[in-house]
Motif scaffolding. Structure first.
Motif, PDB file in Angstrom:
ATOM      1  N   ILE A 116       0.851  -1.180   0.000  1.00 29.17           N
ATOM      2  CA  ILE A 116       0.000   0.000   0.000  1.00 29.17           C
ATOM      3  C   ILE A 116       0.890   1.234   0.000  1.00 29.17           C
ATOM      4  CG2 ILE A 116      -0.183  -0.139   2.525  1.00 29.17           C
ATOM      5  CD1 ILE A 116      -2.910   1.241   2.302  1.00 29.17           C
ATOM      6  N   GLU A 117       0.521   2.243  -0.763  1.00 28.68           N
ATOM      7  CA  GLU A 117       1.318   3.466  -0.805  1.00 28.68           C
ATOM      8  C   GLU A 117       0.425   4.675  -1.054  1.00 28.68           C
ATOM      9  OE1 GLU A 117       2.766   3.575  -5.477  1.00 28.68           O
ATOM     10  OE2 GLU A 117       4.125   2.720  -3.966  1.00 28.68           O
ATOM     11  N   PHE A 118       0.945   5.838  -0.680  1.00 35.14           N
ATOM     12  CA  PHE A 118       0.231   7.097  -0.874  1.00 35.14           C
ATOM     13  C   PHE A 118       1.182   8.083  -1.536  1.00 35.14           C
ATOM     14  CE2 PHE A 118      -0.794  11.386   0.828  1.00 35.14           C
ATOM     15  CZ  PHE A 118      -1.992  11.568   0.143  1.00 35.14           C
ATOM     16  N   ARG A 119       0.748   8.652  -2.662  1.00 42.53           N
ATOM     17  CA  ARG A 119       1.568   9.611  -3.395  1.00 42.53           C
ATOM     18  C   ARG A 119       0.745  10.848  -3.722  1.00 42.53           C
ATOM     19  NH1 ARG A 119       4.923   6.013  -7.900  1.00 42.53           N
ATOM     20  NH2 ARG A 119       6.075   4.705  -6.405  1.00 42.53           N
ATOM     21  N   GLU A 120       1.447  11.973  -3.820  1.00 36.99           N
ATOM     22  CA  GLU A 120       0.787  13.239  -4.137  1.00 36.99           C
ATOM     23  C   GLU A 120       1.430  13.915  -5.336  1.00 36.99           C
ATOM     24  OE1 GLU A 120      -0.539  16.094  -1.029  1.00 36.99           O
ATOM     25  OE2 GLU A 120       0.634  14.797   0.305  1.00 36.99           O
ATOM     26  N   ASP A 121       0.616  14.687  -6.056  1.00 33.33           N
ATOM     27  CA  ASP A 121       1.146  15.626  -7.036  1.00 33.33           C
ATOM     28  C   ASP A 121       0.586  16.999  -6.676  1.00 33.33           C
ATOM     29  OD1 ASP A 121      -1.491  15.730  -7.982  1.00 33.33           O
ATOM     30  OD2 ASP A 121      -1.104  14.276  -9.574  1.00 33.33           O
ATOM     31  N   THR A 122       0.598  17.928  -7.583  1.00 39.29           N
ATOM     32  CA  THR A 122       0.189  19.296  -7.254  1.00 39.29           C
ATOM     33  C   THR A 122      -1.315  19.455  -7.062  1.00 39.29           C
ATOM     34  OG1 THR A 122       0.101  19.813  -9.617  1.00 39.29           O
ATOM     35  CG2 THR A 122       2.163  20.295  -8.448  1.00 39.29           C
ATOM     36  N   THR A 123      -2.104  18.510  -7.537  1.00 41.91           N
ATOM     37  CA  THR A 123      -3.560  18.671  -7.476  1.00 41.91           C
ATOM     38  C   THR A 123      -4.287  17.629  -6.631  1.00 41.91           C
ATOM     39  OG1 THR A 123      -3.865  17.351  -9.494  1.00 41.91           O
ATOM     40  CG2 THR A 123      -3.582  19.736  -9.761  1.00 41.91           C
ATOM     41  N   SER A 124      -3.663  16.472  -6.400  1.00 43.31           N
ATOM     42  CA  SER A 124      -4.385  15.403  -5.712  1.00 43.31           C
ATOM     43  C   SER A 124      -3.424  14.394  -5.095  1.00 43.31           C
ATOM     44  CB  SER A 124      -5.320  14.683  -6.693  1.00 43.31           C
ATOM     45  OG  SER A 124      -4.565  14.064  -7.726  1.00 43.31           O
ATOM     46  N   GLY A 125      -3.997  13.448  -4.360  1.00 45.54           N
ATOM     47  CA  GLY A 125      -3.236  12.352  -3.788  1.00 45.54           C
ATOM     48  C   GLY A 125      -3.842  11.028  -4.223  1.00 45.54           C
ATOM     49  N   ARG A 126      -3.011   9.992  -4.312  1.00 44.91           N
ATOM     50  CA  ARG A 126      -3.467   8.671  -4.744  1.00 44.91           C
ATOM     51  C   ARG A 126      -3.103   7.637  -3.686  1.00 44.91           C
ATOM     52  NH1 ARG A 126      -4.349   7.703 -10.280  1.00 44.91           N
ATOM     53  NH2 ARG A 126      -3.484   5.603 -10.049  1.00 44.91           N
ATOM     54  N   LEU A 127      -4.125   7.005  -3.120  1.00 44.08           N
ATOM     55  CA  LEU A 127      -3.919   5.882  -2.213  1.00 44.08           C
ATOM     56  C   LEU A 127      -4.068   4.617  -3.051  1.00 44.08           C
ATOM     57  CD1 LEU A 127      -3.544   5.006   0.789  1.00 44.08           C
ATOM     58  CD2 LEU A 127      -6.038   4.774   0.890  1.00 44.08           C
ATOM     59  N   THR A 128      -3.006   3.806  -3.097  1.00 44.22           N
ATOM     60  CA  THR A 128      -2.978   2.631  -3.965  1.00 44.22           C
ATOM     61  C   THR A 128      -2.631   1.396  -3.151  1.00 44.22           C
ATOM     62  OG1 THR A 128      -2.175   4.020  -5.777  1.00 44.22           O
ATOM     63  CG2 THR A 128      -1.954   1.643  -6.044  1.00 44.22           C
ATOM     64  N   TRP A 129      -3.331   0.302  -3.405  1.00 43.57           N
ATOM     65  CA  TRP A 129      -2.999  -0.936  -2.713  1.00 43.57           C
ATOM     66  C   TRP A 129      -3.293  -2.138  -3.601  1.00 43.57           C
ATOM     67  CZ3 TRP A 129      -7.088   2.190  -1.817  1.00 43.57           C
ATOM     68  CH2 TRP A 129      -8.371   1.644  -1.811  1.00 43.57           C
ATOM     69  N   LEU A 130      -2.552  -3.206  -3.328  1.00 46.06           N
ATOM     70  CA  LEU A 130      -2.674  -4.461  -4.065  1.00 46.06           C
ATOM     71  C   LEU A 130      -2.926  -5.589  -3.082  1.00 46.06           C
ATOM     72  CD1 LEU A 130       0.417  -4.115  -6.440  1.00 46.06           C
ATOM     73  CD2 LEU A 130      -1.971  -3.905  -7.121  1.00 46.06           C
ATOM     74  N   TYR A 131      -3.571  -6.642  -3.574  1.00 41.35           N
ATOM     75  CA  TYR A 131      -3.761  -7.836  -2.769  1.00 41.35           C
ATOM     76  C   TYR A 131      -2.862  -8.938  -3.298  1.00 41.35           C
ATOM     77  CZ  TYR A 131      -7.870  -5.294  -1.293  1.00 41.35           C
ATOM     78  OH  TYR A 131      -8.700  -4.324  -0.808  1.00 41.35           O
ATOM     79  N   PRO A 132      -2.389  -9.831  -2.426  1.00 42.25           N
ATOM     80  CA  PRO A 132      -1.479 -10.894  -2.867  1.00 42.25           C
ATOM     81  C   PRO A 132      -2.200 -11.997  -3.620  1.00 42.25           C
ATOM     82  CG  PRO A 132      -2.012 -11.172  -0.567  1.00 42.25           C
ATOM     83  CD  PRO A 132      -2.643  -9.869  -0.993  1.00 42.25           C
ATOM     84  N   LEU A 133      -1.422 -12.993  -4.062  1.00 34.93           N
ATOM     85  CA  LEU A 133      -1.949 -14.188  -4.718  1.00 34.93           C
ATOM     86  C   LEU A 133      -2.736 -13.841  -5.975  1.00 34.93           C
ATOM     87  CD1 LEU A 133      -3.114 -16.160  -1.569  1.00 34.93           C
ATOM     88  CD2 LEU A 133      -0.929 -16.281  -2.735  1.00 34.93           C
ATOM     89  N   LYS A 134      -2.024 -13.332  -6.970  1.00 32.10           N
ATOM     90  CA  LYS A 134      -2.694 -12.874  -8.184  1.00 32.10           C
ATOM     91  C   LYS A 134      -3.426 -13.982  -8.916  1.00 32.10           C
ATOM     92  CE  LYS A 134       1.271 -13.450 -11.295  1.00 32.10           C
ATOM     93  NZ  LYS A 134       2.151 -12.777 -12.258  1.00 32.10           N
ATOM     94  N   HIS A 135      -3.047 -15.233  -8.659  1.00 32.65           N
ATOM     95  CA  HIS A 135      -3.710 -16.331  -9.357  1.00 32.65           C
ATOM     96  C   HIS A 135      -5.023 -16.735  -8.700  1.00 32.65           C
ATOM     97  CE1 HIS A 135      -0.485 -17.041 -12.154  1.00 32.65           C
ATOM     98  NE2 HIS A 135       0.384 -17.096 -11.177  1.00 32.65           N
TER      99      HIS A 135
END
Length: 347
Positions: A116-135
């Motif tokens: 899980i990560e959180f990133r920002e630019d000049t206009t907004s922020g993005r909270l992104t996360w992934l779940y394991p076991l892609k299969h």
């Protein structure tokens, strides 16, 4: 060869399942058993459940209760304390931005290892996360649950009517369109590669009126200590899993043999694992499970030989274990793995 370490979640995260099951006249223990989990897996909030088993558990519950959006149903219960220390840290963060940063920093208190990560630019922020076991295809309800829970927690900070700039979710669009729209808002992309919530800069800067600065500092210090404890647990479990893998190459994975490989007594190994809220039997099962999935998906090794490599005396014992781990016999998992791999290559 090192064993792949499973991802775990805290039982507290899905503790509301017990109440929902009772309302449907179903004993939660029957659902746990069907998912290959211990019947007492939800008895203590700090108990650990493998991600794959928890995901399967929610799929079973959705089918049993006839609720295609069961993940949302469970998230809307959101009992106080379900997210434990992490939830309290987030609820007392001074601003929405700091709440999201805390969510990322201390996510390991509920699911680990996570992404899980959180990133920002000049206009907004993005909270992104992934779940394991892609299969693992049987995880729609868990994705729905975790995504809905994240949105509900954000709305508690910002306001019930708040909607993000955009949402991306890994699960497909379901028939319960109105419920999805109420949680995600109108701008949502389904079947995405990752889960994303885009938040405008004004919202990020909003103060959290319910925050207690002093309590927030105390909670952060406590969370740091807990993360260090979990890191120690992960190291011990990883070393034990590695020892089991090495011992499997020369014979049965008995406690005495694994402890000797780690240069400690069997009792010492058991006691140290108990201090980290796990057991040798659980680590052995998780290690075998990880290796079994790798052998079945990535090799053509015969099932009889896989059973031998995992330390089972008979193939029938391996088949029973595979049914408990994956909800299907090993031959079926191998076919599904090859089908998924073929699809990825042609995509």
């Amino acid at each position: 060869m090192l064993a792949v370490m499973d991802t775990f979640i805290r039982a507290s995260l899905i503790s509301a399942l017990r109440d929902v099951a009772e309302e449907h006249g179903v004993a939660v223990e029957s659902l746990l058993s069907e998912a290959g989990l211990d019947r007492g897996a939800l008895d203590h909030p700090s108990n650990e459940l493998s991600f794959d088993s928890a995901a399967q558990l929610l799929e079973i519950a959705a089918e049993r209760f006839g609720d295609p959006a069961f993940g949302i149903t469970l998230a809307e219960r959101d009992p106080t304390g379900a997210t434990g220390l992490l939830g309290y840290v987030v609820s007392h963060a001074p601003s929405v931005r700091e709440a999201l940063q805390a969510m990322v920093k201390y996510s390991g208190l509920l699911i680990y290892p996570g992404s899980i990560e959180f990133r920002e630019d000049t206009t907004s922020g993005r909270l992104t996360w992934l779940y394991p076991l892609k299969h693992n295809k049987r995880r729609v309800q868990f994705a729905l649950f975790a995504n809905a829970l994240t949105m509900i927690r954000l709305k508690k900070l910002v306001g019930r009517d708040w909607m993000p700039l955009a949402v991306e979710v890994e699960h497909p669009e379901l028939s319960c369109t109105n419920r999805l729209r109420r949680i995600y808002g109108p701008r949502v992309n389904y079947n995405a590669r990752e889960n994303v919530v885009v938040i405008d800069r004004y919202t990020l800067e909003r103060a959290n009126k319910g925050a207690d600065p002093i309590l927030y500092q105390i909670l952060q210090e406590t969370a740091e200590i807990k993360l260090q404890e979990l890191a120690g647990r992960s190291d011990l479990v990883a070393r034990t899993a590695h020892a089991i893998t090495e011992v499997l190459s020369t014979g049965p994975p008995l406690l005495e043999r694994v402890a000797a490989w780690m240069r400690m007594s069997p009792r010492s190994l058991q006691n140290r694992l108990a201090q980290h809220n796990t057991t040798f039997e659980r680590v052995l099962s998780d290690t075998r499970r990880s290796l079994a999935e790798r052998y079945l998906r990535d090799s053509d090794i015969p099932l009889t030989e896989i059973a031998f490599l995992l330390g089972f005396s008979e193939q029938s014992a391996f088949t029973r274990a595979a049914r408990a781990w994956f909800g299907c016999p090993p031959s079926q998992l191998r076919k599904e793995g090859r089908r998924d791999t073929k699809g990825e290559r042609t995509a």
